[in-house]
Design a protein around this motif. Structure first.
Motif, PDB file in Angstrom:
ATOM      1  N   GLY A  25      42.052  52.075  42.730  1.00  8.57           N
ATOM      2  CA  GLY A  25      43.010  51.000  42.488  1.00  8.57           C
ATOM      3  C   GLY A  25      42.408  49.629  42.727  1.00  8.57           C
ATOM      4  O   GLY A  25      42.663  48.682  41.963  1.00  8.57           O
ATOM      5  N   ALA A  26      41.580  49.498  43.780  1.00  7.37           N
ATOM      6  CA  ALA A  26      40.949  48.206  44.067  1.00  7.37           C
ATOM      7  C   ALA A  26      39.981  47.810  42.957  1.00  7.37           C
ATOM      8  O   ALA A  26      39.925  46.633  42.559  1.00  7.37           O
ATOM      9  CB  ALA A  26      40.221  48.276  45.409  1.00  7.37           C
ATOM     10  N   LEU A  27      39.225  48.762  42.434  1.00  7.97           N
ATOM     11  CA  LEU A  27      38.297  48.453  41.347  1.00  7.97           C
ATOM     12  C   LEU A  27      39.036  48.103  40.057  1.00  7.97           C
ATOM     13  O   LEU A  27      38.569  47.259  39.269  1.00  7.97           O
ATOM     14  CB  LEU A  27      37.345  49.633  41.117  1.00  7.97           C
ATOM     15  CG  LEU A  27      36.394  49.948  42.282  1.00  7.97           C
ATOM     16  CD1 LEU A  27      35.489  51.118  41.935  1.00  7.97           C
ATOM     17  CD2 LEU A  27      35.568  48.731  42.665  1.00  7.97           C
ATOM     18  N   ILE A  28      40.193  48.734  39.834  1.00  8.89           N
ATOM     19  CA  ILE A  28      41.001  48.382  38.662  1.00  8.89           C
ATOM     20  C   ILE A  28      41.505  46.943  38.788  1.00  8.89           C
ATOM     21  O   ILE A  28      41.502  46.165  37.817  1.00  8.89           O
ATOM     22  CB  ILE A  28      42.172  49.369  38.500  1.00  8.89           C
ATOM     23  CG1 ILE A  28      41.644  50.743  38.093  1.00  8.89           C
ATOM     24  CG2 ILE A  28      43.173  48.870  37.471  1.00  8.89           C
ATOM     25  CD1 ILE A  28      42.713  51.810  38.012  1.00  8.89           C
ATOM     26  N   LEU A 167      39.022  41.838  49.181  1.00 10.11           N
ATOM     27  CA  LEU A 167      39.096  43.156  48.545  1.00 10.11           C
ATOM     28  C   LEU A 167      37.941  44.043  48.993  1.00 10.11           C
ATOM     29  O   LEU A 167      38.128  45.239  49.244  1.00 10.11           O
ATOM     30  CB  LEU A 167      39.083  42.989  47.025  1.00 10.11           C
ATOM     31  CG  LEU A 167      39.381  44.234  46.194  1.00 10.11           C
ATOM     32  CD1 LEU A 167      40.808  44.716  46.447  1.00 10.11           C
ATOM     33  CD2 LEU A 167      39.176  43.951  44.709  1.00 10.11           C
ATOM     34  N   GLY A 168      36.746  43.462  49.111  1.00  9.02           N
ATOM     35  CA  GLY A 168      35.607  44.235  49.598  1.00  9.02           C
ATOM     36  C   GLY A 168      35.804  44.718  51.025  1.00  9.02           C
ATOM     37  O   GLY A 168      35.455  45.862  51.364  1.00  9.02           O
ATOM     38  N   ILE A 183      31.820  46.660  44.554  1.00  9.03           N
ATOM     39  CA  ILE A 183      32.322  45.673  43.592  1.00  9.03           C
ATOM     40  C   ILE A 183      31.201  45.236  42.651  1.00  9.03           C
ATOM     41  O   ILE A 183      31.395  45.136  41.424  1.00  9.03           O
ATOM     42  CB  ILE A 183      32.930  44.476  44.337  1.00  9.03           C
ATOM     43  CG1 ILE A 183      34.266  44.873  44.981  1.00  9.03           C
ATOM     44  CG2 ILE A 183      33.143  43.301  43.389  1.00  9.03           C
ATOM     45  CD1 ILE A 183      34.901  43.784  45.809  1.00  9.03           C
ATOM     46  N   ILE A 184      30.011  44.979  43.204  1.00  8.68           N
ATOM     47  CA  ILE A 184      28.872  44.613  42.348  1.00  8.68           C
ATOM     48  C   ILE A 184      28.515  45.758  41.407  1.00  8.68           C
ATOM     49  O   ILE A 184      28.245  45.555  40.214  1.00  8.68           O
ATOM     50  CB  ILE A 184      27.667  44.220  43.220  1.00  8.68           C
ATOM     51  CG1 ILE A 184      27.982  42.962  44.029  1.00  8.68           C
ATOM     52  CG2 ILE A 184      26.427  43.984  42.356  1.00  8.68           C
ATOM     53  CD1 ILE A 184      26.875  42.550  44.978  1.00  8.68           C
TER      54      ILE A 184
END
Length: 435
Positions: A25-28, A167-168, A183-184
């Motif tokens: 969900g965080a990556l979306i 978020l990270g 994230i990267i």
């Protein structure tokens, strides 16, 4: 009691499932934010500007931001200000006595340093946002007034960077793995479909050998990275004999594992940002005069040029030694071994152990730095030699492989700890039932 055992095991795997779903969900959310543009910019004109520039200087920054720079979204400057601020604070904590004292205070000191890191992130993000706003405004693709555009751009870009930092941290705490690295990595993976499309387009134009050679080379380089990242230097450790009752017990021998690449992916990331910053400035300020000194310097620092290759390799090697010295202290490790009654066979505890460990780490860092430089520069050289019409980044491959391996290790260790806790609870329940 028998009914409680399966539920305990299921709850552990349920927690792992929840962590993976939170990560997804965080990556979306990150990918959605990378498509939200900064107001006041003509998107079509900006896309034409990016294509006409060739992307030689901007492609790596665009890769780290997951394509946000090309679209000039709210995540355009990405997470790089936070990484830069973190490394600056780590360096300052080794030089400034007050920060060095905070580092030794444990959790409370770490929270204070984290707060300073966030302040530094805001300052760096503000400076980069101002520079990005000035550059975009000078290109004639802005449809708003100057002050309105500058204000909205700085607010949006700084807020986007701080949101990515938050978020990270949430991914690290509530998900799995290192949130910033993931994230990267997500940004790099998001750019892979377009790269594959360009590769297929190259093959459809009649150049079949080049796509096959690029694909085989990428697979071989991936295998090489996985092999080296799995390599370890095992330093044997022996514990002193201990008396248990009337018997003297000899503790089993153990070892300390040292990776060949102790610095991870931080050196190429930081080296890229260090080199690309002056390169981008030279390109901006020298673009008006094609025969000027600034334009010539910017040409020397383009990807594939000898000056760029040498400078990039030297910067990577420097940051490998620099970051390894920050995260590893031979003297501290030697003191911890001495306090726990452990020693390296044939080496006296204390100062000699510290010198021995420092010697081992320096040798590993040398070969690790050469390895990272080779992996990051091979695609750069091949792209220039084979006239590949798009960018191939060894840094992106290194980040992708290393973070994926670390993520797999995180999942395996989490599952192992969950199974261990489950077995311990079962054994405790059995011992209570026997009583």
């Amino acid at each position: 009691m028998a009914n409680q055992q399966p539920s305990t095991g299921l709850s552990k795997f349920g927690d792992l499932k929840n962590r993976l779903l939170f990560l997804l969900g965080a990556l979306i959310v990150f990918r959605i934010g990378s498509h939200i543009p900064v107001p006041g910019v003509d998107g079509a004109a900006l896309a034409k500007l990016y294509e006409s520039s060739g992307g030689g200087v901007l492609n790596m920054l665009n890769m780290f931001s997951g394509g946000s720079l090309q679209r000039f979204s709210i995540f355009a400057i990405g997470i790089m200000p936070y990484i830069s601020a973190s490394i600056i604070l780590q360096l300052a904590s080794e030089i400034i006595p007050s920060l060095k004292a905070l580092k030794k205070e444990g959790e409370s000191g770490r929270r204070v340093i984290t707060k300073y890191t966030r302040y530094g992130t805001v300052i760096l993000a503000t400076l980069q946002s101002f520079g990005a706003a000035a550059f975009v405004y000078q290109q004639g693709v802005v449809v708003a007034s100057q002050y309105e555009f500058y204000l909205s751009t700085i607010v949006c870009l700084v807020t986007g960077t701080m949101f990515l930092m938050w978020l990270g941290e949430q991914i690290t705490e509530r998900g799995l793995g290192n949130g910033i690295s993931l994230i990267i990595t997500a940004g790099i993976v998001a750019g892979m479909p377009s790269g594959i499309g360009r590769l297929l387009n190259l093959g459809s134009q009649g150049s079949f050998l080049m796509p096959i050679a690029i694909l085989v080379g990428a697979l071989l380089l991936t295998y090489f990275v996985v092999y080296i990242e799995s390599a370890q230097r095992k330093v044997p450790i022996q514990y002193a004999k201990r008396q248990m009752g009337n018997r003297i017990m000899q503790a089993p021998a153990s070892f300390m594992p040292f990776k060949l690449n102790m610095a991870g992916v931080i050196p190429p990331i930081f080296a890229s940002s260090i080199i690309l910053f002056p390169t981008t400035l030279l390109s901006w300020f020298g673009g008006s005069n094609q025969d000027g000194v600034l334009q010539k310097l910017a040409g020397y620092l383009q990807h594939g040029q000898p000056v760029f290759v040498l400078l990039y390799a030297a910067t990577i090697i420097f940051f490998c030694y620099f970051y390894t010295a920050l995260v590893f202290s031979p003297r501290e490790m030697a003191e911890n071994l001495k306090k726990s009654g452990a020693f390296v066979p044939g080496i006296r505890p204390g100062e000699q152990t510290s010198r021995y460990l420092e010697k081992v780490v320096l040798r590993l860092t040398f070969w690790g730095a050469i390895y990272i430089a080779v992996v990051c520069l091979i695609p750069e050289v091949l792209t220039s030699a084979m006239n590949v019409p798009f960018y191939l980044g060894g840094t992106s491959l290194l980040i992708l492989v290393v973070v994926t391996m670390d993520f797999r290790t995180q999942i395996a260790s989490y599952m192992m700890s969950s199974q261990y806790d489950h077995l311990m609870k079962r054994s405790n329940m059995k011992s209570l039932s026997r009583r």
